[in-house]
Motif scaffolding. Structure first.
Motif, short mmCIF file in Angstrom:
data_model
loop_
_atom_site.label_atom_id
_atom_site.label_comp_id
_atom_site.label_asym_id
_atom_site.label_seq_id
_atom_site.Cartn_x
_atom_site.Cartn_y
_atom_site.Cartn_z
N GLY A 82 96.52 11.60 -30.08
CA GLY A 82 95.31 10.90 -29.65
C GLY A 82 95.15 10.79 -28.15
N ARG A 83 96.00 11.45 -27.37
CA ARG A 83 95.93 11.33 -25.91
C ARG A 83 94.59 11.85 -25.39
N GLU A 84 94.03 11.11 -24.45
CA GLU A 84 92.77 11.50 -23.84
C GLU A 84 92.90 11.77 -22.35
N ASP A 85 94.15 11.82 -21.85
CA ASP A 85 94.38 12.05 -20.42
C ASP A 85 94.87 13.46 -20.13
N ALA A 86 95.02 14.29 -21.17
CA ALA A 86 95.54 15.64 -20.96
C ALA A 86 95.06 16.53 -22.10
N THR A 87 94.47 17.67 -21.76
CA THR A 87 93.89 18.54 -22.76
C THR A 87 94.95 19.49 -23.36
N VAL A 88 94.65 19.97 -24.56
CA VAL A 88 95.52 20.96 -25.21
C VAL A 88 94.73 22.17 -25.68
N TRP A 89 93.48 22.29 -25.21
CA TRP A 89 92.64 23.42 -25.63
C TRP A 89 91.61 23.68 -24.56
N GLY A 90 91.45 24.98 -24.20
CA GLY A 90 90.49 25.34 -23.18
C GLY A 90 89.88 26.71 -23.42
N GLY A 104 88.19 27.59 -36.60
CA GLY A 104 87.87 26.49 -35.71
C GLY A 104 89.12 25.75 -35.28
N THR A 105 88.94 24.75 -34.44
CA THR A 105 90.04 23.96 -33.90
C THR A 105 89.73 22.48 -34.03
N VAL A 106 90.72 21.73 -34.52
CA VAL A 106 90.62 20.28 -34.67
C VAL A 106 91.72 19.64 -33.84
N ILE A 107 91.37 18.66 -33.00
CA ILE A 107 92.32 18.11 -32.04
C ILE A 107 92.38 16.59 -32.13
N ASN A 108 93.58 16.06 -32.34
CA ASN A 108 93.81 14.62 -32.18
C ASN A 108 94.11 14.40 -30.70
N GLY A 109 93.05 14.44 -29.91
CA GLY A 109 93.13 14.40 -28.46
C GLY A 109 91.86 15.00 -27.90
N VAL A 110 91.96 15.63 -26.73
CA VAL A 110 90.77 16.14 -26.06
C VAL A 110 90.90 17.63 -25.76
N CYS A 111 89.74 18.26 -25.55
CA CYS A 111 89.66 19.65 -25.13
C CYS A 111 88.94 19.71 -23.80
N ARG A 112 88.85 20.91 -23.24
CA ARG A 112 88.04 21.12 -22.04
C ARG A 112 87.31 22.46 -22.16
N ASP A 113 86.56 22.83 -21.14
CA ASP A 113 85.80 24.09 -21.14
C ASP A 113 84.85 24.15 -22.34
N VAL A 114 84.15 23.06 -22.58
CA VAL A 114 83.26 22.97 -23.74
C VAL A 114 82.14 24.00 -23.68
N ALA A 115 81.71 24.35 -22.49
CA ALA A 115 80.57 25.28 -22.36
C ALA A 115 80.82 26.58 -23.09
N LEU A 116 82.07 27.08 -23.08
CA LEU A 116 82.33 28.37 -23.72
C LEU A 116 82.29 28.25 -25.24
N CYS A 117 82.85 27.18 -25.79
CA CYS A 117 82.79 27.07 -27.25
C CYS A 117 81.35 26.92 -27.72
N LEU A 118 80.51 26.28 -26.92
CA LEU A 118 79.10 26.19 -27.25
C LEU A 118 78.43 27.57 -27.16
N LYS A 119 78.75 28.30 -26.12
CA LYS A 119 78.16 29.62 -25.93
C LYS A 119 78.54 30.58 -27.05
N LEU A 120 79.81 30.56 -27.44
CA LEU A 120 80.31 31.48 -28.47
C LEU A 120 80.03 30.98 -29.89
N GLY A 121 79.71 29.69 -30.03
CA GLY A 121 79.56 29.12 -31.36
C GLY A 121 80.88 28.93 -32.06
N TYR A 122 81.96 28.74 -31.27
CA TYR A 122 83.28 28.55 -31.86
C TYR A 122 83.48 27.06 -32.11
N PRO A 123 83.70 26.64 -33.37
CA PRO A 123 83.75 25.21 -33.70
C PRO A 123 84.99 24.51 -33.16
#
Length: 219
Positions: A82-90, A104-123
């Motif tokens: 559940g950590r929100e101070d460090a990402t594990v997906w970009g 797709g990817t499910v994270i108990n925490g946070v990701c970054r580089d959201v623009a690319l997953c939106l562009k590619l349609g990767y869940p």
């Protein structure tokens, strides 16, 4: 999603809300609390390939060199406590996962580089998104072990279903019962909608199709 996996295909046709009601009916906890889609357009289903994270050691271990071992059609499930101070997906992981046909990817925490997953349609589904790297802050502790995602237990091979309302995990040992119950609920709700479109009062339609019993826990 593979065409041979009939239960993943069944799950993909059901909304998480319907699956949540089926889980409640069977007394199974599978709703991943506060895990949200980065886009309301994301809809996916697949079997879990799990990764457990922990705080980085000294020297630190890797954050994510597992991607080439994930079978196509799988859901990557990352438990970062559940950590929100460090990402594990970009973005690099997103690009490779998308190219390899991962569901797709499910994270108990946070990701970054959201623009690319939106562009590619990767869940991608996570607690939130933020830019700070997990490198030298977290590391992979174990692969394909039981993990926790939003207060729900996920084991390797469990079915995960994600959509605009969040993520559901269906335990492998209960998947037929959960899917049977969810399909029954779905059929009843469709019948209620159709009856109301034909002029029936909502309270009468709900009574006729036993709406108020659909989610009641079985004894």
């Amino acid at each position: 999603m593979t065409t041979q996996d009939k239960n993943v295909e069944r799950a993909s046709k059901l909304d998480t809300a319907t699956l949540s009601d089926a889980l409640d009916k069977l007394g199974i906890v599978g709703q991943c609390h506060k895990i949200k889609a980065r886009s309301t357009e994301f809809r996916t289903a697949g079997r879990a390939f799990t990764i457990k994270y922990g705080p980085a050691s000294n020297p630190p271990g890797t954050v994510g060199d597992f991607i080439d071992d994930v079978p196509a059609g799988s859901m990557i499930v990352l438990d970062n406590n559940g950590r929100e101070d460090a990402t594990v997906w970009g973005d690099i992981m997103t690009e490779i996962a998308h190219r390899r046909g991962i569901a797709g990817t499910v994270i108990n925490g946070v990701c970054r580089d959201v623009a690319l997953c939106l562009k590619l349609g990767y869940p991608v589904f996570s607690r939130d998104h933020w830019m700070r790297t997990g490198k030298d802050r977290v590391q992979v502790e174990a692969t394909n072990v039981p993990v926790n995602i939003g207060e729900a237990r996920v084991q390797p091979g469990d079915i995960l279903r994600g959509d605009a309302d969040g993520v559901i995990v269906i335990p492998k040992e209960h998947e037929d019962a959960v899917l049977d119950a969810a399909e029954t609920i779905h059929r009843a709700e469709e019948a209620i909608r159709e009856a109301c479109r034909g002029g029936m009062r909502l309270d009468e339609a709900r009574k006729q199709f036993k709406y108020h019993q659909l989610q009641t826990r079985e004894q």
